[in-house]
Design an enzyme around this catalytic site. Structure first.
Site, PDB file in Angstrom:
ATOM      1  NE  ARG A 240      -3.595  -2.422   2.501  1.00 41.01           N
ATOM      2  CZ  ARG A 240      -3.256  -3.644   2.920  1.00 41.01           C
ATOM      3  NH1 ARG A 240      -2.031  -3.876   3.388  1.00 41.01           N
ATOM      4  NH2 ARG A 240      -4.133  -4.633   2.870  1.00 41.01           N
ATOM      5  CE  LYS A 267      -7.628  -1.615   5.198  1.00 44.98           C
ATOM      6  NZ  LYS A 267      -8.302  -1.571   3.891  1.00 44.98           N
ATOM      7  CG  HIS A 330      -4.434   1.849  -2.857  1.00 49.19           C
ATOM      8  ND1 HIS A 330      -4.823   0.545  -3.062  1.00 49.19           N
ATOM      9  CD2 HIS A 330      -4.365   2.015  -1.515  1.00 49.19           C
ATOM     10  CE1 HIS A 330      -5.002  -0.054  -1.893  1.00 49.19           C
ATOM     11  NE2 HIS A 330      -4.720   0.812  -0.937  1.00 49.19           N
ATOM     12  NE  ARG A 333      -2.844  -2.982  -1.853  1.00 49.83           N
ATOM     13  CZ  ARG A 333      -2.599  -4.058  -1.109  1.00 49.83           C
ATOM     14  NH1 ARG A 333      -1.337  -4.458  -0.922  1.00 49.83           N
ATOM     15  NH2 ARG A 333      -3.574  -4.732  -0.548  1.00 49.83           N
ATOM     16  CG  HIS A 357      -5.991  -8.746   0.418  1.00 50.59           C
ATOM     17  ND1 HIS A 357      -6.360  -9.098  -0.853  1.00 50.59           N
ATOM     18  CD2 HIS A 357      -5.778  -7.397   0.375  1.00 50.59           C
ATOM     19  CE1 HIS A 357      -6.377  -8.022  -1.634  1.00 50.59           C
ATOM     20  NE2 HIS A 357      -6.028  -6.985  -0.909  1.00 50.59           N
ATOM     21  CE1 TYR A 367      -0.381 -25.996   5.343  1.00 48.61           C
ATOM     22  CE2 TYR A 367      -1.966 -24.778   4.025  1.00 48.61           C
ATOM     23  CZ  TYR A 367      -1.077 -25.824   4.162  1.00 48.61           C
ATOM     24  OH  TYR A 367      -0.860 -26.673   3.118  1.00 48.61           O
TER      25      TYR A 367
END
Length: 405
Positions: A240, A267, A330, A333, A357, A367
């Site tokens: 970001r 974030k 932005h 991304r 995310h 995992y």
């Protein structure tokens, strides 16, 4: 029973004296001439005196009504003197516990919990916007008062800000409730009262040939070298804009070829590792050769103690001819997410991890953080090679790949 005429005829003497009415009500005549209403009663076998105000501010009729109210409290087992003291303390506490004071305390709690400087700055900005209720005791703020403040923001066309402002106010009221300063949350009542704006996605270039044009335009950027390097690195690393521009040299591990972004800058408040391709390593080494004495990769123009401002990259894109509805900082991304998914070469979870995310399932998140690292390393290098090919104007190679089994 006293009359108003008798009261007005009372004269002060050297010592205070009492003039009785009925049922425990009397006037205390002070040497100064002040006439003080008092109610004398017994509670639990102890004689008490309750102050009811001064004559003529409190009339004879009002004094008798206050006496009767105190007698009613006695009948209910309530000591009027103690009840009056509690009301006074509650009023004093309410006056000292304003919305602004509770909000500031809540913001300080956010700082102790490690929230990012940008989040803290925005919270203080929200508090400034709530000046209409800032000085009010938090327990006395009504839904109507809060709605009036929010509607003023909304009428200026700032619909998203109004929604976020209601959310911030709600968090302050919940904190006030948890710390026993209020018993209600007016913000909860106002759910649905504000206009919900249409979601606007960050503008991004996702057509491969246009991506090549963008990359070639960036190479021709004639501004500061730090801004040029930030624009060149941004397409490769999926970070970001705030995570990128606030980067520090201590986060870069050249030996391991990894960029470790600390949790407080992310974030989702989770540390994030970015595998570095050969192209990014070259750009970082070239950037380091600029030899500005700063902990930041991209220091500001007039000081090395701060990073680039939050709008620098967008301004640079405007200078290159890309409008705000075409490409934003932005948008790099979205560009990576779209083209990586369309390639069919990479597991969707690997792409999601690369984009940092959030994953609600913490066990699954742990995992996949480990399971997809090797794939992310390969993907980072493939992506940089692909960008190089698009920059060179070569064949668009995504259609040559088969879909994953």
């Amino acid at each position: 029973m006293l009359t108003v005429v008798q009261i007005r005829a009372l004269k002060p003497v050297e010592r205070p004296y009492k003039v009785a009415d009925v049922d425990g009500l009397y006037l205390l005549v002070q040497p100064s001439g002040a006439l003080l209403w008092r109610f004398r009663y017994r509670c639990c076998g102890i004689e008490r005196k309750l102050s009811l105000g001064n004559f003529p501010e409190v009339s004879l009729v009002q004094a008798r009504r206050k006496r009767d109210e105190a007698k009613a409290e006695l009948d209910d087992g309530i000591d009027p003197v103690e009840e009056k003291r509690q009301r006074r303390l509650k009023a004093e506490l309410a006056a000292q516990t304003t919305f602004a004071l509770v909000a500031e305390e809540y913001i300080q709690k956010m700082e102790r919990e490690g929230r990012s400087p940008a989040t803290i700055k925005k919270a203080r900005w929200f508090l400034e916007l709530l000046d209409g209720i800032a000085k009010r005791p938090i327990a006395s703020v009504t839904p109507h008062e809060l709605l009036d403040v929010l509607k003023r923001v909304e009428r200026r066309g700032h619909h998203e800000t109004a929604l976020r402002l209601r959310s911030f106010a709600g968090r302050v009221f919940r904190y006030g409730f948890a710390t026993l300063r209020t018993e209600r949350n007016p913000a909860d009542i106002l759910r649905g009262a504000l206009t919900i704006p249409r979601v606007k996605h960050h503008a991004a270039i996702i057509e491969p040939k246009k991506v090549g044009e963008l990359l070639r335009a960036i190479d021709n950027y004639s501004g500061r070298p730090e801004t040029l390097h930030a624009l060149r690195i941004a397409p490769h690393v999926f970070l970001r804009p705030g995570e990128l521009r606030q980067a520090k040299w201590s986060e870069i591990d050249f030996a391991e070829k990894v960029w470790r972004v600390p949790a407080e800058r992310m974030k989702m408040k989770q540390p994030h590792a970015v595998p570095l391709s050969r192209q990014v390593l070259y750009l970082l080494q070239d950037l380091r050769s600029l030899a500005r004495d700063s902990e930041f990769l991209f220091p500001a123009l007039h000081t090395t103690k701060r990073p680039l401002s939050d709008n620098t990259l967008n301004v640079a894109l405007r200078r290159l001819g890309f409008e705000h509805d075409e490409m934003t900082s932005h948008g790099f991304r979205a560009m990576a997410s779209t083209l990586l998914n369309e390639s069919g070469l990479w597991h969707p979870d690997a792409i999601e991890r690369a984009l940092a995310h959030g994953q609600k399932d913490k066990v699954r998140a742990a995992y996949h953080r480990g399971a997809h690292w090797a794939e992310r390393v390969r993907m980072a290098q493939w992506w940089s090679d692909y960008l190089d090919q698009l920059r060179a104007g070569g064949e668009v190679i995504k259609g040559r790949f088969r879909k994953r089994a």
